[in-house]
Design a protein around this motif. Structure first.
Motif, PDB file in Angstrom:
ATOM      1  N   MET A  63       0.841  -1.157  -0.111  1.00 21.87           N
ATOM      2  CA  MET A  63      -0.015  -0.154   0.074  1.00 21.87           C
ATOM      3  C   MET A  63       1.092   1.201   0.005  1.00 21.87           C
ATOM      4  N   SER A  64       1.892   1.130   0.693  1.00 20.92           N
ATOM      5  CA  SER A  64       2.887   2.429   0.837  1.00 20.92           C
ATOM      6  C   SER A  64       3.427   2.853  -0.509  1.00 20.92           C
ATOM      7  N   VAL A  65       3.796   1.615  -1.388  1.00 20.51           N
ATOM      8  CA  VAL A  65       4.510   1.838  -2.728  1.00 20.51           C
ATOM      9  C   VAL A  65       3.531   2.396  -3.694  1.00 20.51           C
ATOM     10  N   LEU A  66       2.102   1.955  -3.660  1.00 19.37           N
ATOM     11  CA  LEU A  66       1.018   2.557  -4.348  1.00 19.37           C
ATOM     12  C   LEU A  66       0.865   3.930  -4.081  1.00 19.37           C
ATOM     13  N   ARG A  67       0.984   4.417  -2.692  1.00 19.35           N
ATOM     14  CA  ARG A  67       0.705   5.714  -2.210  1.00 19.35           C
ATOM     15  C   ARG A  67       1.744   6.655  -2.807  1.00 19.35           C
ATOM     16  N   SER A  68       3.062   6.024  -2.801  1.00 19.89           N
ATOM     17  CA  SER A  68       4.295   6.687  -3.254  1.00 19.89           C
ATOM     18  C   SER A  68       4.093   7.165  -4.882  1.00 19.89           C
ATOM     19  N   LEU A  69       3.787   6.010  -5.431  1.00 19.39           N
ATOM     20  CA  LEU A  69       3.614   5.910  -6.777  1.00 19.39           C
ATOM     21  C   LEU A  69       2.610   7.130  -7.313  1.00 19.39           C
ATOM     22  N   LEU A  70       1.471   7.192  -6.693  1.00 20.55           N
ATOM     23  CA  LEU A  70       0.350   8.101  -7.094  1.00 20.55           C
ATOM     24  C   LEU A  70       0.772   9.374  -6.611  1.00 20.55           C
ATOM     25  N   ALA A  71       1.625   9.426  -5.424  1.00 18.67           N
ATOM     26  CA  ALA A  71       2.002  10.995  -5.234  1.00 18.67           C
ATOM     27  C   ALA A  71       2.861  11.633  -6.306  1.00 18.67           C
ATOM     28  N   TRP A  72       3.758  10.803  -6.611  1.00 18.66           N
ATOM     29  CA  TRP A  72       4.811  11.161  -7.762  1.00 18.66           C
ATOM     30  C   TRP A  72       4.129  11.270  -8.981  1.00 18.66           C
ATOM     31  N   LEU A  73       3.039  10.695  -9.380  1.00 15.72           N
ATOM     32  CA  LEU A  73       2.378  10.641 -10.624  1.00 15.72           C
ATOM     33  C   LEU A  73       1.469  11.879 -10.755  1.00 15.72           C
ATOM     34  N   SER A  74       1.106  12.444  -9.687  1.00 13.88           N
ATOM     35  CA  SER A  74       0.305  13.683  -9.282  1.00 13.88           C
ATOM     36  C   SER A  74       1.223  14.839  -9.631  1.00 13.88           C
ATOM     37  N   VAL A  75       2.609  14.818  -9.682  1.00 12.20           N
ATOM     38  CA  VAL A  75       3.357  15.958  -9.829  1.00 12.20           C
ATOM     39  C   VAL A  75       3.454  16.437 -11.294  1.00 12.20           C
ATOM     40  N   PRO A  76       3.780  15.479 -12.515  1.00 14.77           N
ATOM     41  CA  PRO A  76       3.739  16.003 -13.511  1.00 14.77           C
ATOM     42  C   PRO A  76       2.349  16.232 -14.038  1.00 14.77           C
ATOM     43  N   LEU A  77       1.279  15.760 -13.580  1.00 11.52           N
ATOM     44  CA  LEU A  77      -0.045  15.967 -13.704  1.00 11.52           C
ATOM     45  C   LEU A  77      -0.437  17.526 -13.270  1.00 11.52           C
ATOM     46  N   LEU A  78       0.020  17.691 -12.286  1.00 13.00           N
ATOM     47  CA  LEU A  78      -0.186  19.068 -11.752  1.00 13.00           C
ATOM     48  C   LEU A  78       0.581  20.176 -12.431  1.00 13.00           C
ATOM     49  N   CYS A  79       1.787  19.895 -13.114  1.00 13.24           N
ATOM     50  CA  CYS A  79       2.506  20.762 -13.635  1.00 13.24           C
ATOM     51  C   CYS A  79       1.959  20.957 -14.997  1.00 13.24           C
ATOM     52  N   MET A  80       1.314  20.040 -15.671  1.00 10.16           N
ATOM     53  CA  MET A  80       0.921  19.915 -16.851  1.00 10.16           C
ATOM     54  C   MET A  80      -0.374  20.749 -16.983  1.00 10.16           C
ATOM     55  N   CYS A  81      -1.381  20.527 -15.702  1.00 10.72           N
ATOM     56  CA  CYS A  81      -2.350  21.628 -15.378  1.00 10.72           C
ATOM     57  C   CYS A  81      -1.973  23.048 -15.332  1.00 10.72           C
ATOM     58  N   ALA A  82      -0.687  23.236 -14.699  1.00  8.40           N
ATOM     59  CA  ALA A  82      -0.481  24.757 -14.420  1.00  8.40           C
ATOM     60  C   ALA A  82       0.594  25.205 -15.751  1.00  8.40           C
ATOM     61  N   LEU A  83       0.854  24.515 -16.564  1.00  8.73           N
ATOM     62  CA  LEU A  83       1.608  24.946 -17.759  1.00  8.73           C
ATOM     63  C   LEU A  83       0.933  26.454 -18.537  1.00  8.73           C
ATOM     64  N   PRO A  84      -0.286  26.103 -18.641  1.00 14.05           N
ATOM     65  CA  PRO A  84      -1.051  27.412 -19.236  1.00 14.05           C
ATOM     66  C   PRO A  84      -0.818  28.507 -18.507  1.00 14.05           C
ATOM     67  N   PHE A  85      -0.932  28.446 -17.416  1.00 10.48           N
ATOM     68  CA  PHE A  85      -0.871  29.592 -16.443  1.00 10.48           C
ATOM     69  C   PHE A  85       0.592  30.197 -16.460  1.00 10.48           C
ATOM     70  N   TYR A  86       1.436  29.247 -16.425  1.00 10.41           N
ATOM     71  CA  TYR A  86       3.034  29.803 -16.511  1.00 10.41           C
ATOM     72  C   TYR A  86       3.425  30.397 -17.870  1.00 10.41           C
ATOM     73  N   ILE A  87       2.488  29.858 -18.991  1.00 11.07           N
ATOM     74  CA  ILE A  87       2.730  30.438 -20.420  1.00 11.07           C
ATOM     75  C   ILE A  87       2.059  31.844 -20.430  1.00 11.07           C
ATOM     76  N   LEU A  88       1.050  32.133 -19.700  1.00 14.57           N
ATOM     77  CA  LEU A  88       0.123  33.290 -19.731  1.00 14.57           C
ATOM     78  C   LEU A  88       0.956  34.382 -18.943  1.00 14.57           C
ATOM     79  N   ARG A  89       1.630  34.053 -18.120  1.00  9.85           N
ATOM     80  CA  ARG A  89       2.471  35.236 -17.162  1.00  9.85           C
ATOM     81  C   ARG A  89       3.918  34.425 -16.834  1.00  9.85           C
ATOM     82  N   PRO A  90       4.627  34.196 -17.924  1.00  3.90           N
ATOM     83  CA  PRO A  90       5.990  33.769 -17.854  1.00  3.90           C
ATOM     84  C   PRO A  90       6.933  34.498 -16.866  1.00  3.90           C
ATOM     85  N   PHE A  91       7.757  33.700 -16.305  1.00  8.28           N
ATOM     86  CA  PHE A  91       8.914  34.152 -15.221  1.00  8.28           C
ATOM     87  C   PHE A  91       8.256  34.689 -14.005  1.00  8.28           C
TER      88      PHE A  91
END
Length: 232
Positions: A1-29
């Motif tokens: 169960m701990s391995v699954l939690r860790s895997l899901l936590a790290w899978l959330s990182v690129p997913l959240l970054c993908m969702c955030a990318l348009p906002f970064y593009i709209l106001r870069p740097f």
């Protein structure tokens, strides 16, 4: 169960970054992008991991002036432990190779963070000088792991000088964020992570210090952090 939690936590990182990318593009740097994304990644990650994060000394993190934040670095999971503690207008320091990580690398670059080429010390020094100027001129804060690499819970390693030079040359105070030593242990049953306590120490003022004071400043800050970590 701990391995699954860790895997899901790290899978959330690129997913959240993908969702955030348009906002970064709209106001870069815009460095506040980093604070908002860090807050989200840390909260979501700890929720998935079932990790508690007791916090002491939150009032020691100024929100009304630029600071240089230094924190001890143990594992990649420090992202979930500490990323929601970024002050406003904060940039961080990372390896140049980070830019190739899907989504994370792109938002890291668009966040105006400092990407160091450790194979070329002259470029690294120039990058730190640039961020020192940004602290002074643009009221940005800087977050650095002064050990430069992960300790894996084996105590504080030697501190590199870059963050301290940036603090002294800009006159910004140093704020030390100390997280307790941990080894990604889980509690029995559903695999929740054991709590990781954090203590934020009072700011160390650098106004009036010179480059000649940097070695003593490094020693003093490292000693204070070591004592705080041992007490957690």
């Amino acid at each position: 169960m701990s391995v699954l939690r860790s895997l899901l936590a790290w899978l959330s990182v690129p997913l959240l970054c993908m969702c955030a990318l348009p906002f970064y593009i709209l106001r870069p740097f815009n460095p506040d992008n980093n604070r908002l994304l860090g807050w989200t990644i840390a909260r979501v990650g700890r929720l998935i991991l079932g990790m508690k994060r007791p916090l002491e000394g939150a009032h020691n993190l100024p929100g009304d002036r630029p600071v240089v934040v230094i924190a001890n670095h143990q594992y990649n999971d420090d992202l979930f432990v500490m990323a929601d503690l970024m002050p406003p207008h904060t940039v961080t320091v990372g390896k140049q190779a980070l830019i190739w990580l899907p989504f994370f690398g792109q938002v890291f670059w668009l966040g105006g963070n400092v990407m160091l080429n450790r194979a070329d010390s002259r470029k690294s020094v120039a990058a730190m000088q640039k961020i020192s100027n940004a602290i002074t001129q643009d009221s940005k804060s800087l977050w650095v792991f002064p050990e430069g690499t992960r300790s894996k819970g084996r105590g504080l390693q030697t501190f590199k000088k870059g963050a301290f030079y940036a603090a002294v040359t800009s006159g910004a105070p140093i704020v030390m964020i100390c997280n307790a030593q941990y080894r990604n242990k889980t509690t029995a049953g559903c695999g929740k992570r054991e709590p990781v306590a954090i203590r934020i120490l009072p700011p160390v003022e650098t106004a009036g210090l010179t480059i000649q004071d940097v070695p003593e400043l490094i020693q003093r800050c490292r000693q204070q952090m070591a004592e705080a970590i041992a007490a957690l």
